[in-house]
Scaffold this active site. Structure first.
Site, PDB file in Angstrom:
ATOM      1  N   ASP A   1     102.008 -35.810  10.241  1.00  0.00           N
ATOM      2  CA  ASP A   1     101.783 -36.870  11.235  1.00  0.00           C
ATOM      3  C   ASP A   1     100.310 -37.288  11.328  1.00  0.00           C
ATOM      4  OD1 ASP A   1     102.762 -38.759  12.981  1.00  0.00           O
ATOM      5  OD2 ASP A   1     103.255 -37.388  14.614  1.00  0.00           O
TER       6      ASP A   1
ATOM      7  N   HIS B   1      99.978 -40.587   9.056  1.00  0.00           N
ATOM      8  CA  HIS B   1      99.203 -41.786   9.408  1.00  0.00           C
ATOM      9  C   HIS B   1      97.796 -41.582   8.869  1.00  0.00           C
ATOM     10  CE1 HIS B   1     102.340 -43.056  12.345  1.00  0.00           C
ATOM     11  NE2 HIS B   1     102.546 -41.748  12.409  1.00  0.00           N
TER      12      HIS B   1
ATOM     13  N   GLU C   1     111.282 -39.918  19.163  1.00  0.00           N
ATOM     14  CA  GLU C   1     110.159 -38.995  19.373  1.00  0.00           C
ATOM     15  C   GLU C   1     110.057 -38.785  20.886  1.00  0.00           C
ATOM     16  OE1 GLU C   1     106.248 -40.546  18.398  1.00  0.00           O
ATOM     17  OE2 GLU C   1     105.333 -38.558  18.384  1.00  0.00           O
TER      18      GLU C   1
HETATM   19  N1  HPA Z   1     103.973 -41.495  17.115  1.00  0.00           N
HETATM   20  C1  HPA Z   1     103.877 -42.817  17.298  1.00  0.00           C
HETATM   21  N2  HPA Z   1     102.859 -43.523  16.837  1.00  0.00           N
HETATM   22  C2  HPA Z   1     101.904 -42.908  16.155  1.00  0.00           C
HETATM   23  C3  HPA Z   1     101.946 -41.548  15.931  1.00  0.00           C
HETATM   24  C4  HPA Z   1     103.045 -40.801  16.435  1.00  0.00           C
HETATM   25  O1  HPA Z   1     103.167 -39.573  16.278  1.00  0.00           O
HETATM   26  N3  HPA Z   1     100.838 -41.240  15.214  1.00  0.00           N
HETATM   27  C5  HPA Z   1     100.161 -42.382  15.014  1.00  0.00           C
HETATM   28  N4  HPA Z   1     100.799 -43.403  15.589  1.00  0.00           N
HETATM   29 ZN    ZN Z   2     104.011 -40.622  13.342  1.00  0.00          ZN
END
Ligand code: HPA
Ligand code: ZN
Length: 333
Positions: free
Chosen positions: A273, A11, A195
């Site tokens: 990430d 991101h 997740e």
């Molecule tokens: N998970 C979900 N949304 C997100 C993440 C993540 O790890 N990082 C930035 N937005």
């Molecule tokens: Zn992510």
């Protein structure tokens, strides 16, 4: 020289380092609720995904102009290149900026400026993936896609759509329509699933959204049928082990199921990430998993190979072959 690899789960807003945050805050007259970078860093103590997201969205207040977005992406690409990243498919969160009154054009043209020069300056090929915020409405996602129309490939840098933010209670099916619209526009489709959410969200992302890769996907391990399907269909998983530790999806890095997932035949990739928050960019992450999990050089090579196999390079197979040849030729120190 670091192992050549592709970054597939990154991101761009999560690469905002405290130093740049304060620099942009000063430039834009934004007051941050922290005295300095050190105090900000002490706030990086997360209990779950939401506790991270609160800080992540809050700090975005400093990103206001095209120059800010270009500086953010330039800084990331320089770091990525130094860590062996040869190809990056970069996520961004347009709705988080639109909600603050920052226009889509400001965001994409700023990021695009850095991406345009990434290959010549840093030797990194790039793509841009716009993520929908799953805790916002489906209508808001559709509006973001509409606003992005002028910036979609082949005329602009956006090649795909993704789905991120708070997962539990926001199943993929909520976004069926906007994913159908994205597919009709020729965009690639990925989605965060499994997740914090259950394995059923992974199945739904595949079946309802047509996701071609699953971001995270960690909780597939709770359902052998989901694992079997991911293996059979060679669905890539973009794992982020440092993120999983910092957001407490796993206890410690040494307990991360990556080795078992590789053994199960899952097409795993390792990614960073939100590296400014989770303590490591691409090679830092490879180093950390090697040390904590005792991965062999051949397992690391497999992860690097998988990253290029899973990359959206179907339009440029010659480039993919070149990158894969670099992986095979790499000599571990
Ligand atoms: N998970 C979900 N949304 C997100 C993440 C993540 O790890 N990082 C930035 N937005
Ligand atoms: Zn992510």
């Amino acid at each position: 020289m670091p192992l050549p690899k592709a970054e597939l789960h990154l991101h761009i807003e999560g690469t905002l380092e405290p130093e740049l945050a304060f620099e942009l805050a000063a430039r834009n007259g934004v007051t941050l609720p922290y005295a300095d970078t050190e105090e900000l860093r002490t706030a990086y103590e997360f209990s779950d995904l939401q506790s991270f997201l609160d800080l992540y969205y809050g700090l975005m207040a400093v990103l206001r102009t095209e120059e800010d977005f270009a500086a953010l992406a330039d800084a990331y690409l320089a770091r990525a290149a130094a860590q062996g990243v040869r190809h990056a498919e970069i996520f961004f969160d347009p709705q988080a900026h639109l909600a603050r009154g920052v226009r889509m054009g400001t965001v994409v043209e700023g990021l695009g400026r850095a991406l345009d020069r990434a290959e010549t300056v840093h030797g990194v090929s790039t793509q841009l993936i716009m993520c929908f915020l799953r805790d916002e409405s489906a209508g808001s996602a559709m509006e973001a896609l509409e606003a992005a129309r002028p910036y979609l490939a082949p005329f602009g840098p956006i090649t795909g759509v993704g789905l991120d933010s708070a997962e539990v209670g926001h199943p993929p099916a909520k976004f069926r329509e906007v994913y159908e619209a994205a597919a009709a526009l020729g965009l690639r489709r990925v989605a965060h699933a499994g997740e914090e959410g259950p394995p059923a969200y992974i199945t739904e992302a595949l079946d309802v959204l047509g996701a071609e890769r699953i971001d995270h996907g960690l909780r597939c391990l709770e359902d052998p049928e989901v694992v079997a399907r991911l293996v059979r269909d060679r669905v890539p998983l973009t794992l982020c082990p440092l993120s999983n530790v910092r957001l407490r999806a796993v206890g410690t890095l040494a307990e991360h199921p990556l080795p078992a997932m590789l053994d199960a035949g899952l097409l795993c990739t390792v990614n960073s990430d939100d590296p400014a928050y989770f303590g490591g960019y691409a090679e830092d992450t490879f180093d950390a998993v090697r040390a904590a999990l005792g991965l062999s050089p051949e397992q690391l090579r497999e992860l690097a190979r998988n990253s290029f196999t899973a990359a959206f390079l179907d339009h440029d197979e010659e480039r993919r072959s070149r990158y894969l040849a670099e992986v095979e030729a790499y000599e571990f120190p």
